[in-house]
Design a protein around this motif. Structure first.
Motif, PDB file in Angstrom:
ATOM      1  N   PRO A 120       5.776  -3.608   1.224  1.00 58.05           N
ATOM      2  CA  PRO A 120       6.724  -3.022   0.269  1.00 58.05           C
ATOM      3  C   PRO A 120       6.085  -2.622  -1.060  1.00 58.05           C
ATOM      4  O   PRO A 120       6.574  -1.727  -1.745  1.00 58.05           O
ATOM      5  CB  PRO A 120       7.757  -4.132   0.059  1.00 58.05           C
ATOM      6  CG  PRO A 120       7.655  -4.991   1.275  1.00 58.05           C
ATOM      7  CD  PRO A 120       6.224  -4.913   1.712  1.00 58.05           C
ATOM      8  N   ALA A 121       4.989  -3.253  -1.444  1.00 58.46           N
ATOM      9  CA  ALA A 121       4.308  -2.932  -2.708  1.00 58.46           C
ATOM     10  C   ALA A 121       3.739  -1.513  -2.718  1.00 58.46           C
ATOM     11  O   ALA A 121       3.475  -0.957  -3.789  1.00 58.46           O
ATOM     12  CB  ALA A 121       3.185  -3.931  -2.963  1.00 58.46           C
ATOM     13  N   LEU A 122       3.596  -0.914  -1.551  1.00 60.35           N
ATOM     14  CA  LEU A 122       3.033   0.433  -1.470  1.00 60.35           C
ATOM     15  C   LEU A 122       3.799   1.414  -2.341  1.00 60.35           C
ATOM     16  O   LEU A 122       3.194   2.215  -3.067  1.00 60.35           O
ATOM     17  CB  LEU A 122       3.017   0.921  -0.015  1.00 60.35           C
ATOM     18  CG  LEU A 122       2.553   2.363   0.203  1.00 60.35           C
ATOM     19  CD1 LEU A 122       1.123   2.564  -0.304  1.00 60.35           C
ATOM     20  CD2 LEU A 122       2.664   2.722   1.679  1.00 60.35           C
ATOM     21  N   GLU A 123       5.119   1.357  -2.310  1.00 60.17           N
ATOM     22  CA  GLU A 123       5.921   2.307  -3.087  1.00 60.17           C
ATOM     23  C   GLU A 123       5.661   2.162  -4.580  1.00 60.17           C
ATOM     24  O   GLU A 123       5.577   3.156  -5.303  1.00 60.17           O
ATOM     25  CB  GLU A 123       7.409   2.156  -2.778  1.00 60.17           C
ATOM     26  CG  GLU A 123       8.268   3.220  -3.430  1.00 60.17           C
ATOM     27  CD  GLU A 123       7.796   4.652  -3.171  1.00 60.17           C
ATOM     28  OE1 GLU A 123       7.792   5.460  -4.132  1.00 60.17           O
ATOM     29  OE2 GLU A 123       7.416   4.972  -2.029  1.00 60.17           O
ATOM     30  N   GLU A 124       5.511   0.948  -5.050  1.00 60.09           N
ATOM     31  CA  GLU A 124       5.219   0.694  -6.467  1.00 60.09           C
ATOM     32  C   GLU A 124       3.866   1.313  -6.856  1.00 60.09           C
ATOM     33  O   GLU A 124       3.744   1.971  -7.891  1.00 60.09           O
ATOM     34  CB  GLU A 124       5.197  -0.818  -6.709  1.00 60.09           C
ATOM     35  CG  GLU A 124       4.702  -1.233  -8.072  1.00 60.09           C
ATOM     36  CD  GLU A 124       4.460  -2.740  -8.160  1.00 60.09           C
ATOM     37  OE1 GLU A 124       3.669  -3.133  -9.021  1.00 60.09           O
ATOM     38  OE2 GLU A 124       5.054  -3.501  -7.368  1.00 60.09           O
ATOM     39  N   PHE A 125       2.846   1.098  -6.017  1.00 50.68           N
ATOM     40  CA  PHE A 125       1.520   1.651  -6.310  1.00 50.68           C
ATOM     41  C   PHE A 125       1.530   3.178  -6.248  1.00 50.68           C
ATOM     42  O   PHE A 125       0.941   3.850  -7.096  1.00 50.68           O
ATOM     43  CB  PHE A 125       0.470   1.085  -5.353  1.00 50.68           C
ATOM     44  CG  PHE A 125       0.328  -0.411  -5.427  1.00 50.68           C
ATOM     45  CD1 PHE A 125       0.301  -1.077  -6.645  1.00 50.68           C
ATOM     46  CD2 PHE A 125       0.221  -1.166  -4.272  1.00 50.68           C
ATOM     47  CE1 PHE A 125       0.168  -2.455  -6.719  1.00 50.68           C
ATOM     48  CE2 PHE A 125       0.090  -2.542  -4.329  1.00 50.68           C
ATOM     49  CZ  PHE A 125       0.062  -3.193  -5.553  1.00 50.68           C
ATOM     50  N   ARG A 126       2.201   3.721  -5.228  1.00 55.89           N
ATOM     51  CA  ARG A 126       2.303   5.178  -5.089  1.00 55.89           C
ATOM     52  C   ARG A 126       2.981   5.775  -6.318  1.00 55.89           C
ATOM     53  O   ARG A 126       2.514   6.770  -6.886  1.00 55.89           O
ATOM     54  CB  ARG A 126       3.065   5.556  -3.825  1.00 55.89           C
ATOM     55  CG  ARG A 126       3.204   7.064  -3.666  1.00 55.89           C
ATOM     56  CD  ARG A 126       4.011   7.558  -2.459  1.00 55.89           C
ATOM     57  NE  ARG A 126       4.882   6.599  -1.836  1.00 55.89           N
ATOM     58  CZ  ARG A 126       4.679   6.050  -0.630  1.00 55.89           C
ATOM     59  NH1 ARG A 126       3.601   6.358   0.061  1.00 55.89           N
ATOM     60  NH2 ARG A 126       5.539   5.199  -0.130  1.00 55.89           N
ATOM     61  N   ALA A 127       4.079   5.166  -6.755  1.00 58.40           N
ATOM     62  CA  ALA A 127       4.814   5.671  -7.925  1.00 58.40           C
ATOM     63  C   ALA A 127       3.950   5.630  -9.185  1.00 58.40           C
ATOM     64  O   ALA A 127       3.975   6.561  -9.996  1.00 58.40           O
ATOM     65  CB  ALA A 127       6.098   4.877  -8.123  1.00 58.40           C
ATOM     66  N   GLU A 128       3.190   4.564  -9.357  1.00 60.16           N
ATOM     67  CA  GLU A 128       2.332   4.463 -10.541  1.00 60.16           C
ATOM     68  C   GLU A 128       1.231   5.526 -10.527  1.00 60.16           C
ATOM     69  O   GLU A 128       0.962   6.161 -11.544  1.00 60.16           O
ATOM     70  CB  GLU A 128       1.705   3.069 -10.641  1.00 60.16           C
ATOM     71  CG  GLU A 128       0.885   2.919 -11.916  1.00 60.16           C
ATOM     72  CD  GLU A 128       0.338   1.525 -12.130  1.00 60.16           C
ATOM     73  OE1 GLU A 128      -0.533   1.391 -13.008  1.00 60.16           O
ATOM     74  OE2 GLU A 128       0.760   0.567 -11.444  1.00 60.16           O
ATOM     75  N   ILE A 129       0.603   5.721  -9.384  1.00 65.02           N
ATOM     76  CA  ILE A 129      -0.440   6.748  -9.281  1.00 65.02           C
ATOM     77  C   ILE A 129       0.158   8.120  -9.556  1.00 65.02           C
ATOM     78  O   ILE A 129      -0.398   8.917 -10.322  1.00 65.02           O
ATOM     79  CB  ILE A 129      -1.128   6.709  -7.894  1.00 65.02           C
ATOM     80  CG1 ILE A 129      -1.912   5.395  -7.737  1.00 65.02           C
ATOM     81  CG2 ILE A 129      -2.048   7.913  -7.713  1.00 65.02           C
ATOM     82  CD1 ILE A 129      -2.391   5.129  -6.321  1.00 65.02           C
ATOM     83  N   ASP A 130       1.312   8.401  -8.962  1.00 65.72           N
ATOM     84  CA  ASP A 130       1.962   9.702  -9.151  1.00 65.72           C
ATOM     85  C   ASP A 130       2.346   9.916 -10.617  1.00 65.72           C
ATOM     86  O   ASP A 130       2.108  10.986 -11.184  1.00 65.72           O
ATOM     87  CB  ASP A 130       3.192   9.804  -8.248  1.00 65.72           C
ATOM     88  CG  ASP A 130       3.771  11.202  -8.223  1.00 65.72           C
ATOM     89  OD1 ASP A 130       3.001  12.181  -8.225  1.00 65.72           O
ATOM     90  OD2 ASP A 130       5.018  11.314  -8.205  1.00 65.72           O
ATOM     91  N   LYS A 131       2.917   8.922 -11.238  1.00 64.47           N
ATOM     92  CA  LYS A 131       3.354   9.033 -12.638  1.00 64.47           C
ATOM     93  C   LYS A 131       2.170   9.267 -13.574  1.00 64.47           C
ATOM     94  O   LYS A 131       2.241  10.099 -14.479  1.00 64.47           O
ATOM     95  CB  LYS A 131       4.104   7.764 -13.045  1.00 64.47           C
ATOM     96  CG  LYS A 131       4.588   7.768 -14.485  1.00 64.47           C
ATOM     97  CD  LYS A 131       5.306   6.479 -14.815  1.00 64.47           C
ATOM     98  CE  LYS A 131       5.722   6.465 -16.280  1.00 64.47           C
ATOM     99  NZ  LYS A 131       6.262   5.180 -16.671  1.00 64.47           N
ATOM    100  N   ARG A 132       1.087   8.555 -13.357  1.00 63.55           N
ATOM    101  CA  ARG A 132      -0.055   8.627 -14.262  1.00 63.55           C
ATOM    102  C   ARG A 132      -1.006   9.786 -13.965  1.00 63.55           C
ATOM    103  O   ARG A 132      -1.607  10.336 -14.884  1.00 63.55           O
ATOM    104  CB  ARG A 132      -0.831   7.315 -14.219  1.00 63.55           C
ATOM    105  CG  ARG A 132      -0.020   6.166 -14.821  1.00 63.55           C
ATOM    106  CD  ARG A 132      -0.768   4.853 -14.837  1.00 63.55           C
ATOM    107  NE  ARG A 132      -2.067   4.986 -15.447  1.00 63.55           N
ATOM    108  CZ  ARG A 132      -3.138   4.263 -15.061  1.00 63.55           C
ATOM    109  NH1 ARG A 132      -3.029   3.387 -14.088  1.00 63.55           N
ATOM    110  NH2 ARG A 132      -4.293   4.417 -15.666  1.00 63.55           N
ATOM    111  N   PHE A 133      -1.141  10.148 -12.686  1.00 63.41           N
ATOM    112  CA  PHE A 133      -2.173  11.114 -12.321  1.00 63.41           C
ATOM    113  C   PHE A 133      -1.670  12.315 -11.527  1.00 63.41           C
ATOM    114  O   PHE A 133      -2.413  13.276 -11.346  1.00 63.41           O
ATOM    115  CB  PHE A 133      -3.280  10.421 -11.514  1.00 63.41           C
ATOM    116  CG  PHE A 133      -3.934   9.284 -12.240  1.00 63.41           C
ATOM    117  CD1 PHE A 133      -4.832   9.519 -13.261  1.00 63.41           C
ATOM    118  CD2 PHE A 133      -3.641   7.973 -11.894  1.00 63.41           C
ATOM    119  CE1 PHE A 133      -5.445   8.465 -13.928  1.00 63.41           C
ATOM    120  CE2 PHE A 133      -4.246   6.912 -12.553  1.00 63.41           C
ATOM    121  CZ  PHE A 133      -5.149   7.162 -13.578  1.00 63.41           C
ATOM    122  N   GLY A 134      -0.462  12.251 -10.987  1.00 57.23           N
ATOM    123  CA  GLY A 134       0.093  13.365 -10.241  1.00 57.23           C
ATOM    124  C   GLY A 134      -0.035  13.239  -8.736  1.00 57.23           C
ATOM    125  O   GLY A 134      -0.707  12.352  -8.221  1.00 57.23           O
TER     126      GLY A 134
END
Length: 180
Positions: A120-134
């Motif tokens: 389940p942590a995958l979504e949190e990491f994906r969202a952070e990468i997307d927010k910070r780097f696109g």
């Protein structure tokens, strides 16, 4: 002629990274077409996304590779990351099991581990990468997470799997835990 160029490329790669590429040579000698396909794999695995997210990509590649290997392939990824300017201390923290303290490298590392384990942590990491780097950074991290295990698995399948070994991160020697 194609086989000659493949051999030359493998020799240069092996020398550049002090890497045992015998399995690559074996593939080329077994089948030129298999060698061509193997030579094209970096087009996928080396997509690093935006420059500012390079550390995330390196962490994702390291996390995926470590999941599949505990030595030579991990060393290769570390060497490539260091060559690209990725912080050595962040790479070392990931290898020592402290990815949460490893900045952007740790973010990529944890992303790949979560993607592989489908946690389940995958979504949190994906969202952070997307927010910070696109989204291109998410794509690069996803490519890395899915491709880092290819080489260790291929090597073992071909009978070239190697035993675990210590990894050098600059002057620091780290014993990489085996994940299998």
């Amino acid at each position: 002629m194609i086989r000659y160029f493949l051999r030359m490329g493998i020799e240069q790669f092996a020398k550049r990274y002090n890497y045992d590429a015998d399995y690559m040579s074996h593939v080329v000698e077994t089948s030129t077409m298999a060698g061509v396909r193997l030579s094209l794999l970096p087009l996928y695995s080396q997509f690093r996304g935006p420059k500012e997210a390079q550390d995330v990509w390196a962490g994702a590649m390291l996390g995926s590779t470590q999941e599949g290997d505990c030595g030579p392939c991990v060393q290769l990824i570390v060497d490539m990351a260091l060559e690209a300017g990725v912080p050595a201390e962040q790479l070392a923290l990931c290898l020592q099991g402290d990815a949460s303290a490893a900045g952007d490298v740790g973010l990529g590392f944890r992303f790949s581990q979560a993607a592989i384990a489908n946690t389940p942590a995958l979504e949190e990491f994906r969202a952070e990468i997307d927010k910070r780097f696109g989204s291109a950074a998410v794509t690069a991290a996803s490519f890395a997470a899915s491709s880092g295990r290819i080489y260790p698995v291929l090597k073992r399948g071909l009978g070239f799997g190697q035993t675990c070994s210590n990894v050098q991160v600059k002057q620091k020697t780290i014993q990489v835990p085996q994940h299998r």
